[in-house]
Design an enzyme around this catalytic site. Structure first.
Site, PDB file in Angstrom:
ATOM      1  N   ARG A 185     -26.345   0.368   9.763  1.00 49.29           N
ATOM      2  CA  ARG A 185     -27.093  -0.550  10.628  1.00 49.29           C
ATOM      3  C   ARG A 185     -27.574   0.132  11.913  1.00 49.29           C
ATOM      4  NH1 ARG A 185     -25.817  -6.017  10.296  1.00 49.29           N
ATOM      5  NH2 ARG A 185     -23.799  -5.398   9.472  1.00 49.29           N
TER       6      ARG A 185
ATOM      7  N   CYS B 207     -38.215 -22.631  -2.665  1.00 52.79           N
ATOM      8  CA  CYS B 207     -37.794 -23.979  -3.048  1.00 52.79           C
ATOM      9  C   CYS B 207     -36.288 -24.080  -2.893  1.00 52.79           C
ATOM     10  CB  CYS B 207     -38.191 -24.260  -4.489  1.00 52.79           C
ATOM     11  SG  CYS B 207     -39.931 -24.528  -4.611  1.00 52.79           S
TER      12      CYS B 207
HETATM   13  N1  LLP Z   1     -19.552   2.820   4.758  1.00 55.11           N
HETATM   14  C1  LLP Z   1     -19.058   1.896   3.926  1.00 55.11           C
HETATM   15  C2  LLP Z   1     -18.034   2.283   2.978  1.00 55.11           C
HETATM   16  C3  LLP Z   1     -19.524   0.569   3.964  1.00 55.11           C
HETATM   17  O1  LLP Z   1     -19.003  -0.330   3.137  1.00 55.11           O
HETATM   18  C4  LLP Z   1     -20.536   0.224   4.887  1.00 55.11           C
HETATM   19  C5  LLP Z   1     -21.060  -1.150   4.942  1.00 55.11           C
HETATM   20  C6  LLP Z   1     -21.037   1.219   5.743  1.00 55.11           C
HETATM   21  C7  LLP Z   1     -20.512   2.512   5.653  1.00 55.11           C
HETATM   22  C8  LLP Z   1     -22.114   0.963   6.748  1.00 55.11           C
HETATM   23  O2  LLP Z   1     -21.758   0.015   7.684  1.00 55.11           O
HETATM   24  P1  LLP Z   1     -22.720  -0.274   8.937  1.00 55.11           P
HETATM   25  O3  LLP Z   1     -22.700   0.946   9.817  1.00 55.11           O
HETATM   26  O4  LLP Z   1     -24.104  -0.540   8.424  1.00 55.11           O
HETATM   27  O5  LLP Z   1     -22.111  -1.465   9.565  1.00 55.11           O
HETATM   28  N2  LLP Z   1     -24.891  -6.974   4.276  1.00 55.11           N
HETATM   29  C9  LLP Z   1     -24.149  -7.039   5.516  1.00 55.11           C
HETATM   30  C10 LLP Z   1     -23.521  -5.698   5.847  1.00 55.11           C
HETATM   31  C11 LLP Z   1     -22.575  -5.229   4.791  1.00 55.11           C
HETATM   32  C12 LLP Z   1     -21.997  -3.873   5.117  1.00 55.11           C
HETATM   33  C13 LLP Z   1     -21.199  -3.370   3.997  1.00 55.11           C
HETATM   34  N3  LLP Z   1     -20.694  -2.049   4.154  1.00 55.11           N
HETATM   35  C14 LLP Z   1     -25.098  -7.500   6.611  1.00 55.11           C
HETATM   36  O6  LLP Z   1     -26.247  -7.787   6.318  1.00 55.11           O
HETATM   37  O7  LLP Z   1     -24.692  -7.615   7.775  1.00 55.11           O
END
Ligand code: LLP
Length: 431
Positions: free
Chosen positions: A293, A361
């Site tokens: 992110r 929808c």
């Molecule tokens: N590494 C692993 C093993 C992960 O499971 C994740 C995210 C990341 C790195 C990256 O995390 P970040 O830096 O992006 O927070 N769909 C959800 C987010 C799910 C994240 C899952 N794993 C949302 O839209 O907020």
């Protein structure tokens, strides 16, 4: 606005990195995902610089592709000397299609298929993060058949839950990912891995959550994991050389959000590792981090065209846009907050409160409820900010709505990086 790369130009239109978003919407159509390449590159450099400053660059920053995956993103990651984390054959295939250096790939997933493991072996992926014993044995068998030794990390549940703004230490064994630390499962799995002929156990991995604002949970994870590595050394004589602490660094979605400075998290993490390593007389491991992110970042948006504006007296006003939960399911899933700007009126007061609805929808097809924005009318360009991470990557074709196009903006110049899906694309696999 939530990010300094957004601005307002002389005609009162919203800009991203100097590019006029109203013009982009006209040129490329809507809905349209827009990303700031300058910010993405800067975010990569921020992490790489911090790893250099606080940890002598001993490790690698891996971009968690699930936040936004496409060929151009991997080309940028390659140029920025980043590694990547992939979680499926599809992400791996996309990376391989732009010749991403395989040694810089970590392959995750709690249920990798035979085909995915074989693809990873054949491609020579740098590290596979093994999630469970069944997978470990399958991987060993496939590696043996291919006459290769695969380098692996083990996914550990460290018992730290940082999913909210305040983190807690828990047993946290109820997760579908990885081996539990507290029950001894992780230790047993590490011993098992060490006994297998075609696997080389290089390190341990954990990921404590996403959209985390605090810095301390990362330090706690670093400490807990290094102690596990020390325990493994004591019981087996094996010193693992790698530690992957995952991603999770939060970004700003609304004015009130105060994410920590990533550099500070890395400084604190590095200090925790140094302190524990000194106390235990353990060599400092190579440190891997997996920001997703925070790499794509808040300097991104989705541009829509406003269709109808429906005022339900005494109840609320709906502003309907030409996309919805198909291109951004995050409000429907998590009630995720977003900042809304009417891009062609960006200089005006945001004194209009409305609910932004999509065109699906489905009554839950909302992008934001009762949000402040400039006065919206049909034909306006409505921008939802910070949609770069986890929107395109979680998009669907519900109601057979084609997926949006995507553009990257670099130094004020936009270029198409993904074509808009066509109706022909939608039927191409139908028989
Ligand atoms: N590494 C692993 C093993 C992960 O499971 C994740 C995210 C990341 C790195 C990256 O995390 P970040 O830096 O992006 O927070 N769909 C959800 C987010 C799910 C994240 C899952 N794993 C949302 O839209 O907020």
């Amino acid at each position: 606005m939530i990010h300094a790369s957004f601005g307002v130009n002389e005609v009162g239109n919203l800009t991203l990195n100097g590019a006029d978003t109203v013009e982009l919407a006209k040129q490329y159509g809507t809905p349209l995902y827009v990303f700031s390449e300058d910010d993405i590159r800067e975010n990569c450099r921020h992490f790489v610089e911090a790893l250099g400053a606080f940890y002598d660059g001993n490790g690698q920053i891996l971009y968690a592709s699930k936040a936004f995956c496409c060929k151009e993103m991997y080309r940028i990651m390659k140029e920025e000397s980043m590694g990547i984390d992939v979680v499926s054959g599809g992400e791996l295939y996309t990376a391989l299609s732009v010749d991403f250096p395989v040694e810089r790939i970590f392959f995750h997933g709690n249920n990798k298929t035979d085909a995915e493991l074989k693809l990873a072996i054949q491609a020579g992926v740098g590290h596979i993060v093994v999630d469970n014993l069944e997978e470990m044995h399958r991987l060993n068998d496939f590696a043996s058949a291919a006459n290769r030794v695969m380098h692996i990390f083990l996914r550990v549940k460290p018992g730290i839950d940082a999913h909210t703004h305040s983190f807690i230490r828990t047993g946290q064994i109820d997760s579908k990912f990885g081996f539990a630390l507290e029950t001894g499962e992780a230790m047993a799995a590490a011993k098992e891995a060490l006994s297998l002929s075609h696997l080389s156990l290089d390190g341990l991995h954990c990921h404590i959550g996403s959209q985390i604002f605090d810095t301390e949970p990362f330090a706690l994870a670093a400490d807990v994991m290094l102690r596990l590595m020390d325990k493994l050394r004591a019981e087996t004589g094996v010193t693992l050389e790698g530690l992957n602490l995952g991603g999770g660094f939060g970004i700003r979605y609304q004015e009130s959000d105060r994410p920590g400075v990533y550099r500070d998290s890395i400084e604190i993490m590095a200090a925790a590792l140094r302190a524990a390593a000194k106390e235990l007389d353990f060599p400092l491991p190579k440190l891997y981090l997996e920001p997703g992110r925070s790499i794509v970042g808040a300097a991104s948006a989705t541009l829509y065209k406003v269709g109808s504006v429906k005022e339900i007296p005494g109840i609320r006003t709906y502003v309907a846009v030409d996309g919805g939960m198909t291109d951004n399911p995050r409000y429907a899933l998590y009630q995720a907050p977003y900042e809304i700007v009417i891009a062609n009126k960006a200089r005006e007061e945001r004194d209009f409160v409305a609910t932004v609805a999509g065109k699906c929808c489905e009554s839950g097809d909302l992008i934001q409820e009762n949000a402040a924005m400039q006065h919206a009318e049909p034909g306006d360009t409505l921008a939802v900010l910070a949609t770069g991470p986890y929107n395109d990557s979680m998009a669907s074709n519900y109601n057979r709505i084609p997926r949006p196009a995507a553009v990257m903006i670099r130094s004020g110049n936009a270029r198409l990086i993904r074509r808009r899906e066509s109706y022909e694309d939608l039927v191409k696999n139908d028989l």
